[in-house]
Design an enzyme around this catalytic site. Structure first.
Site, PDB file in Angstrom:
ATOM      1  N   ARG A  52       0.843  -1.210   0.000  1.00 33.93           N
ATOM      2  CA  ARG A  52       0.000   0.000   0.000  1.00 33.93           C
ATOM      3  C   ARG A  52       0.875   1.256   0.000  1.00 33.93           C
ATOM      4  O   ARG A  52       0.734   2.079  -0.905  1.00 33.93           O
ATOM      5  CB  ARG A  52      -1.015  -0.025   1.144  1.00 33.93           C
ATOM      6  CG  ARG A  52      -1.875   1.239   1.231  1.00 33.93           C
ATOM      7  CD  ARG A  52      -3.215   1.004   1.928  1.00 33.93           C
ATOM      8  NE  ARG A  52      -3.112   0.219   3.146  1.00 33.93           N
ATOM      9  CZ  ARG A  52      -2.643   0.665   4.328  1.00 33.93           C
ATOM     10  NH1 ARG A  52      -2.269   1.921   4.443  1.00 33.93           N
ATOM     11  NH2 ARG A  52      -2.580  -0.125   5.377  1.00 33.93           N
ATOM     12  N   TYR A 104     -14.411  19.235 -16.393  1.00 33.85           N
ATOM     13  CA  TYR A 104     -14.756  17.813 -16.452  1.00 33.85           C
ATOM     14  C   TYR A 104     -15.836  17.521 -15.410  1.00 33.85           C
ATOM     15  O   TYR A 104     -15.688  17.885 -14.235  1.00 33.85           O
ATOM     16  CB  TYR A 104     -13.503  16.966 -16.204  1.00 33.85           C
ATOM     17  CG  TYR A 104     -13.799  15.518 -15.948  1.00 33.85           C
ATOM     18  CD1 TYR A 104     -14.340  14.715 -16.941  1.00 33.85           C
ATOM     19  CD2 TYR A 104     -13.550  14.950 -14.703  1.00 33.85           C
ATOM     20  CE1 TYR A 104     -14.619  13.383 -16.705  1.00 33.85           C
ATOM     21  CE2 TYR A 104     -13.831  13.620 -14.455  1.00 33.85           C
ATOM     22  CZ  TYR A 104     -14.369  12.838 -15.459  1.00 33.85           C
ATOM     23  OH  TYR A 104     -14.654  11.523 -15.216  1.00 33.85           O
ATOM     24  N   ASP A 177      -5.375  20.114 -14.126  1.00 32.73           N
ATOM     25  CA  ASP A 177      -5.735  18.824 -14.719  1.00 32.73           C
ATOM     26  C   ASP A 177      -5.250  18.832 -16.169  1.00 32.73           C
ATOM     27  O   ASP A 177      -5.771  19.564 -17.010  1.00 32.73           O
ATOM     28  CB  ASP A 177      -7.260  18.655 -14.642  1.00 32.73           C
ATOM     29  CG  ASP A 177      -7.741  17.316 -15.215  1.00 32.73           C
ATOM     30  OD1 ASP A 177      -7.012  16.696 -16.004  1.00 32.73           O
ATOM     31  OD2 ASP A 177      -8.877  16.913 -14.882  1.00 32.73           O
ATOM     32  N   LYS A 202      -6.430   7.771 -19.579  1.00 34.02           N
ATOM     33  CA  LYS A 202      -6.643   8.379 -20.891  1.00 34.02           C
ATOM     34  C   LYS A 202      -5.367   8.269 -21.738  1.00 34.02           C
ATOM     35  O   LYS A 202      -4.965   7.186 -22.077  1.00 34.02           O
ATOM     36  CB  LYS A 202      -7.118   9.822 -20.698  1.00 34.02           C
ATOM     37  CG  LYS A 202      -8.223   9.972 -19.621  1.00 34.02           C
ATOM     38  CD  LYS A 202      -9.527   9.293 -19.985  1.00 34.02           C
ATOM     39  CE  LYS A 202     -10.543   9.239 -18.842  1.00 34.02           C
ATOM     40  NZ  LYS A 202     -10.864  10.476 -18.191  1.00 34.02           N
TER      41      LYS A 202
HETATM   42  C1  LIG Z   1     -11.363  10.860 -16.923  1.00 34.82           C
HETATM   43  C2  LIG Z   1     -11.017  12.172 -16.342  1.00 34.82           C
HETATM   44  C3  LIG Z   1     -10.851  12.341 -14.966  1.00 34.82           C
HETATM   45  C4  LIG Z   1     -11.098  11.223 -13.973  1.00 34.82           C
HETATM   46  O1  LIG Z   1     -10.224  10.154 -14.128  1.00 34.82           O
HETATM   47  P1  LIG Z   1     -10.621   8.594 -13.915  1.00 34.82           P
HETATM   48  O2  LIG Z   1      -9.399   7.884 -14.318  1.00 34.82           O
HETATM   49  O3  LIG Z   1     -11.816   8.312 -14.766  1.00 34.82           O
HETATM   50  O4  LIG Z   1     -10.947   8.415 -12.464  1.00 34.82           O
HETATM   51  C5  LIG Z   1     -10.500  13.612 -14.521  1.00 34.82           C
HETATM   52  N1  LIG Z   1     -10.320  14.647 -15.368  1.00 34.82           N
HETATM   53  C6  LIG Z   1     -10.478  14.511 -16.697  1.00 34.82           C
HETATM   54  C7  LIG Z   1     -10.258  15.683 -17.587  1.00 34.82           C
HETATM   55  C8  LIG Z   1     -10.831  13.275 -17.227  1.00 34.82           C
HETATM   56  O5  LIG Z   1     -11.008  13.154 -18.551  1.00 34.82           O
END
Ligand SMILES: *Cc1c(COP(=O)(O)O)cnc(C)c1O
Length: 395
Positions: A52, A104, A177, A202
């Site tokens: 962990r 988002y 982000d 992503k």
């Molecule tokens: C998908 C996404 C998230 C969240 O991430 P997860 O891996 O789905 O938990 C946050 N910000 C953006 C811009 C995203 O596309």
């Protein structure tokens, strides 16, 4: 490990010139162990004690992400949202968070929930207004500003250096982000951001086959990052070794995938700009995009693979039904008419996805009714254009 190469494309392809010291393997092993033994002195044999707080497989990935982001340290998480939550957990009770209204969807919901349950102030601001952020920044009260490199799903581009200066002047930290624009095109830490967040689900992973998150910092000794580390260990949202390994494998081709996705998206945006079935194409690489100038300055390696189409209300042609002037219905018909492009959420994978955002967001969402979000993959672009043309006829 020998001298790490400096071009990010090279370091990604070689995963920092990885060679396993025990076997000579050129890809890292998957360490499935949850616990690690001690030696005759009761010292840990190689430093790791329990999976962990640290697992050698995710440590390998974190080193690559840190090098890519130009970070002093990166931490991976079980999902992007676990990373978002770890940052939000660092905001003290009674303080405020500022974020753009267009954001988002998952982050918007998480921000609202944290504000409600933790007694935090939350200020959404209009990123299009010149004084949008300064109007809501409260000196000594705003603790965190949360922005995106490109606002999802309208792809406005904010000036990160200016946002960092404004946040810092108010005593707040800036978290960015960067999920939709990996460090091959922008490094927010170099522009003054305190924390960079990425959903590694992503572009970093890139194959729609894992869920993961990552945070990066230039200041690993600061109290906020120490809190982030502690939150990860105590809340336990760590990346499993299989996902860590898949993520590292995916990242080795990130540069190629990214270049192709950018080229494809740019060609598609140009092709559909001014199309009679559309009210508009939202893509920061288009000269017609309101933030094109700032996008050109900030994105040094491509404008990305994400774009949105604003569909004109159609004639109900797709289902042979009666006249329907609403963009919502027309967008839905287009999203369900594709044959190649896959109607699904998420982004950053090798396959092109289309999504009618408003259909899956709550009614109070600021996303336009007629918006189709496209995550452009690495397919032959002519096939994608033909599929979209055909689908727009269904409007
Ligand atoms: C998908 C996404 C998230 C969240 O991430 P997860 O891996 O789905 O938990 C946050 N910000 C953006 C811009 C995203 O596309």
């Amino acid at each position: 490990m020998t001298q790490p190469p400096t071009d990010p494309r090279t370091l990604l392809a070689q995963a920092l010139h990885y060679t396993d010291p025990a076997t000579g393997a050129v890809t890292p092993p998957i360490h499935m162990a949850s616990t690690y033994a001690r030696d005759g002195n009761y010292d840990l044999i190689a430093g790791a004690s329990y999976s962990r707080p640290e697992n050698p497989t995710y440590l390998s990935v974190e080193r690559v992400i840190a090098a890519l982001d130009g970070a002093a340290e990166s931490l991976t998480f079980a999902s992007g949202m676990a990373g978002v939550a770890a940052v939000l957990e660092t905001v003290p009770r009674g303080k405020r968070i500022a974020a753009p209204t267009m954001l988002y969807h998952g982050s918007r919901v998480a921000l609202k929930r944290f504000a409600e349950t933790r007694g935090l102030g939350l200020d959404f601001y209009d990123a299009r207004a010149a004084d949008g952020l300064s109007a809501v920044l409260a000196k000594g009260e705003t603790d965190l500003v949360w922005i995106e490199t490109t606002l999802n799903p309208t792809w406005e581009v904010l000036d990160i250096a200016a946002t960092a200066r404004a946040a810092h002047a108010a005593g707040a930290a800036l978290a960015v982000d960067a999920t939709c624009t990996p460090a091959l095109t922008i490094r927010p830490l170099a522009l003054g951001a305190d924390i960079v967040f990425q959903s590694a689900t992503k572009y970093l992973g890139g194959h729609s086959d894992l869920v993961a998150g990552a945070l990066s910092t230039a200041d690993p000794d600061g109290p906020r990052w120490q809190a982030v580390r502690q939150v990860r260990t105590l809340n336990g949202g760590v990346l499993g070794p299989m996902e860590a390994w898949l993520l590292l494998r995916g990242m080795r081709t990130l540069a190629l995938r990214w270049e192709r996705a950018c080229d494809n998206a740019h060609a598609i945006a140009q092709h559909f700009d001014g199309h009679p079935a559309l009210e508009g194409v939202l893509y920061p690489g288009l000269e017609s995009h309101p933030d094109h100038a700032i996008a050109r300055r900030q994105f040094t390696g491509g404008f990305g693979g994400m774009l949105s189409l604003l569909v004109k209300g159609g004639g109900g042609g797709g289902d042979g039904g009666g006249k329907d002037e609403t963009g919502f219905a027309a967008a839905k018909r287009v999203a369900t008419a594709t044959r190649l492009i896959i109607p699904a959420t998420s982004l950053g994978g090798v396959e092109t996805l289309i999504e009618h955002r408003k259909a899956i967001e709550p009614p109070d969402s600021p996303v336009p009714d007629n918006l189709l979000r496209l995550s452009i993959g690495i397919e032959a672009v002519a096939d994608l254009i033909a599929d979209l043309e055909r689908s727009l006829d269904a409007r």
